[in-house]
Design a protein around this motif. Structure first.
Motif, PDB file in Angstrom:
ATOM      1  N   THR A  22       0.815  -1.215   0.000  1.00  0.00           N
ATOM      2  CA  THR A  22       0.000   0.000   0.000  1.00  0.00           C
ATOM      3  C   THR A  22       0.850   1.268   0.000  1.00  0.00           C
ATOM      4  OG1 THR A  22      -1.824  -1.123   1.114  1.00  0.00           O
ATOM      5  CG2 THR A  22      -1.799   1.274   1.225  1.00  0.00           C
ATOM      6  N   GLN A  23       1.869   1.312   0.869  1.00  0.00           N
ATOM      7  CA  GLN A  23       2.714   2.505   0.937  1.00  0.00           C
ATOM      8  C   GLN A  23       3.461   2.719  -0.373  1.00  0.00           C
ATOM      9  OE1 GLN A  23       5.378   2.536   4.316  1.00  0.00           O
ATOM     10  NE2 GLN A  23       6.511   4.317   3.583  1.00  0.00           N
ATOM     11  N   LEU A  24       3.965   1.637  -0.957  1.00  0.00           N
ATOM     12  CA  LEU A  24       4.670   1.729  -2.237  1.00  0.00           C
ATOM     13  C   LEU A  24       3.736   2.236  -3.330  1.00  0.00           C
ATOM     14  CD1 LEU A  24       6.969   1.191  -4.251  1.00  0.00           C
ATOM     15  CD2 LEU A  24       6.230  -1.204  -4.315  1.00  0.00           C
ATOM     16  N   LEU A  25       2.531   1.657  -3.400  1.00  0.00           N
ATOM     17  CA  LEU A  25       1.579   2.057  -4.438  1.00  0.00           C
ATOM     18  C   LEU A  25       1.173   3.516  -4.283  1.00  0.00           C
ATOM     19  CD1 LEU A  25      -0.680  -1.130  -4.535  1.00  0.00           C
ATOM     20  CD2 LEU A  25       1.058  -0.446  -6.204  1.00  0.00           C
ATOM     21  N   SER A  26       1.022   3.946  -3.029  1.00  0.00           N
ATOM     22  CA  SER A  26       0.670   5.340  -2.770  1.00  0.00           C
ATOM     23  C   SER A  26       1.770   6.266  -3.275  1.00  0.00           C
ATOM     24  CB  SER A  26       0.434   5.534  -1.273  1.00  0.00           C
ATOM     25  OG  SER A  26       0.168   6.889  -0.984  1.00  0.00           O
ATOM     26  N   HIS A  27       3.018   5.897  -2.997  1.00  0.00           N
ATOM     27  CA  HIS A  27       4.149   6.710  -3.445  1.00  0.00           C
ATOM     28  C   HIS A  27       4.209   6.753  -4.971  1.00  0.00           C
ATOM     29  CE1 HIS A  27       8.618   7.914  -2.672  1.00  0.00           C
ATOM     30  NE2 HIS A  27       8.144   8.508  -3.748  1.00  0.00           N
ATOM     31  N   LEU A  28       4.073   5.602  -5.603  1.00  0.00           N
ATOM     32  CA  LEU A  28       4.116   5.554  -7.072  1.00  0.00           C
ATOM     33  C   LEU A  28       3.012   6.415  -7.678  1.00  0.00           C
ATOM     34  CD1 LEU A  28       4.844   1.748  -7.671  1.00  0.00           C
ATOM     35  CD2 LEU A  28       6.461   3.653  -7.861  1.00  0.00           C
ATOM     36  N   GLY A  29       1.847   6.421  -7.017  1.00  0.00           N
ATOM     37  CA  GLY A  29       0.720   7.188  -7.527  1.00  0.00           C
ATOM     38  C   GLY A  29       0.886   8.689  -7.415  1.00  0.00           C
ATOM     39  N   THR A  30       1.829   9.134  -6.573  1.00  0.00           N
ATOM     40  CA  THR A  30       2.034  10.579  -6.396  1.00  0.00           C
ATOM     41  C   THR A  30       3.162  11.119  -7.266  1.00  0.00           C
ATOM     42  OG1 THR A  30       3.603  10.297  -4.558  1.00  0.00           O
ATOM     43  CG2 THR A  30       1.260  10.433  -3.989  1.00  0.00           C
ATOM     44  N   ILE A  31       3.855  10.260  -8.004  1.00  0.00           N
ATOM     45  CA  ILE A  31       4.954  10.733  -8.861  1.00  0.00           C
ATOM     46  C   ILE A  31       4.387  11.541 -10.020  1.00  0.00           C
ATOM     47  CG2 ILE A  31       6.824  10.000 -10.399  1.00  0.00           C
ATOM     48  CD1 ILE A  31       7.206   7.555  -8.596  1.00  0.00           C
ATOM     49  N   SER A  32       4.860  12.741 -10.178  1.00  0.00           N
ATOM     50  CA  SER A  32       4.336  13.639 -11.205  1.00  0.00           C
ATOM     51  C   SER A  32       4.723  13.175 -12.604  1.00  0.00           C
ATOM     52  CB  SER A  32       4.863  15.057 -10.970  1.00  0.00           C
ATOM     53  OG  SER A  32       4.515  15.895 -12.060  1.00  0.00           O
ATOM     54  N   LEU A  33       3.727  13.089 -13.471  1.00  0.00           N
ATOM     55  CA  LEU A  33       3.977  12.713 -14.863  1.00  0.00           C
ATOM     56  C   LEU A  33       4.509  13.891 -15.666  1.00  0.00           C
ATOM     57  CD1 LEU A  33       0.863  10.471 -15.600  1.00  0.00           C
ATOM     58  CD2 LEU A  33       3.134   9.797 -14.803  1.00  0.00           C
ATOM     59  N   GLU A  34       4.585  15.061 -15.027  1.00  0.00           N
ATOM     60  CA  GLU A  34       5.150  16.242 -15.693  1.00  0.00           C
ATOM     61  C   GLU A  34       6.682  16.176 -15.722  1.00  0.00           C
ATOM     62  OE1 GLU A  34       3.183  18.488 -17.155  1.00  0.00           O
ATOM     63  OE2 GLU A  34       1.523  17.200 -16.522  1.00  0.00           O
ATOM     64  N   GLN A  35       7.250  15.335 -14.873  1.00  0.00           N
ATOM     65  CA  GLN A  35       8.710  15.195 -14.847  1.00  0.00           C
ATOM     66  C   GLN A  35       9.191  14.417 -16.067  1.00  0.00           C
ATOM     67  OE1 GLN A  35      10.465  14.231 -10.778  1.00  0.00           O
ATOM     68  NE2 GLN A  35       8.460  13.266 -10.642  1.00  0.00           N
ATOM     69  N   PRO A  36      10.469  14.561 -16.443  1.00  0.00           N
ATOM     70  CA  PRO A  36      11.029  13.691 -17.475  1.00  0.00           C
ATOM     71  C   PRO A  36      10.933  12.223 -17.041  1.00  0.00           C
ATOM     72  CG  PRO A  36      12.496  15.538 -17.017  1.00  0.00           C
ATOM     73  CD  PRO A  36      11.428  15.565 -15.960  1.00  0.00           C
ATOM     74  N   LEU A  37      10.864  11.334 -18.020  1.00  0.00           N
ATOM     75  CA  LEU A  37      10.720   9.912 -17.726  1.00  0.00           C
ATOM     76  C   LEU A  37      11.817   9.416 -16.788  1.00  0.00           C
ATOM     77  CD1 LEU A  37       9.421   7.140 -18.167  1.00  0.00           C
ATOM     78  CD2 LEU A  37      10.811   6.886 -20.228  1.00  0.00           C
ATOM     79  N   ALA A  38      13.052   9.808 -17.024  1.00  0.00           N
ATOM     80  CA  ALA A  38      14.158   9.320 -16.179  1.00  0.00           C
ATOM     81  C   ALA A  38      13.942   9.719 -14.725  1.00  0.00           C
ATOM     82  CB  ALA A  38      15.484   9.866 -16.690  1.00  0.00           C
ATOM     83  N   ASP A  39      13.487  10.939 -14.482  1.00  0.00           N
ATOM     84  CA  ASP A  39      13.253  11.391 -13.108  1.00  0.00           C
ATOM     85  C   ASP A  39      12.122  10.615 -12.458  1.00  0.00           C
ATOM     86  OD1 ASP A  39      15.259  13.212 -13.483  1.00  0.00           O
ATOM     87  OD2 ASP A  39      13.936  14.931 -13.763  1.00  0.00           O
TER      88      ASP A  39
END
Length: 202
Positions: free
Chosen positions: A76-93
């Motif tokens: 759950t914690q991992l999925l929550s973190h992944l879900g908050t990663i901004s798609l506005e960032q470059p793919l590598a980031d």
């Protein structure tokens, strides 16, 4: 200044669920350190409560340890973190942030399971409680994690040589293989992502 005879104000009581969560959060690092040798007295001391309070929430130490195993495996914690990663960032980031989140999850999981195995208690997976919405087992957890990582690849789908879900599989395979072995121990998350995206050639 408080009057000497004034009655002491007590902190608001916790619900059973809040108390359970507090004890579990306290117990996790202790189980990771001591494995099955940890005592409920140690956990109670660290939580600042009486040992009897532990047994109001958990039937015995075995149930508490099983709850710690379930929490360590819970994505759950991992999925929550992944879900908050901004798609506005470059793919590598995006992928570096995802790699660090996955490595953190694997580290927490490995610490708890490794300590238990080292103290003679191989952990067993337990099914989720009734009404628990979290992924029930390894397959469900991996599918949810794969879907979350695939979302990070989606904005670049027109540039990808493979579909986003396949790219997510490769990424996670790399991360999980590294977590189980000494694969590239000196490479940072950024270097691993660069290797994944651009290969080993200059």
């Amino acid at each position: 200044m408080t009057e000497p005879n004034a009655p002491r104000r007590r902190a608001p009581g916790m619900s059973t669920e809040q108390r359970r969560e507090m004890i579990l959060q306290t117990a996790l690092p202790l189980v990771a350190e001591y494995g099955s040798a940890v005592t409920t007295a140690q956990i109670a001391r660290a939580a600042g409560i009486g040992e009897a309070t532990v047994f109001r929430v958990f039937t015995d130490k075995d149930e508490l340890i099983q709850a710690c195993v379930a929490r360590a495996l819970d994505p759950t914690q991992l999925l929550s973190h992944l879900g908050t990663i901004s798609l506005e960032q470059p793919l590598a980031d995006r992928l570096v942030e995802a790699a660090e989140a996955v490595q953190g999850h694997l580290g927490r999981m490995g610490a708890v399971l490794g300590a238990l195995a080292a103290t003679g208690r191989p952990p067993q997976r337990t099914p989720p409680a009734a009404g628990d919405a979290r992924p029930a087992g390894r397959d469900e957890s991996q599918a949810a994690t794969k879907a979350a990582v695939a979302e990070l690849f989606e904005p670049e789908r027109d540039r990808l040589r493979i579909p986003a879900p396949v790219a997510a599989d490769v990424f996670l395979g790399f991360m999980f293989a590294r977590g189980r072995s000494t694969l590239a121990p000196d490479l940072t998350a950024a270097e691993l992502v660069d290797l994944l995206l651009h290969g080993a050639l200059r």
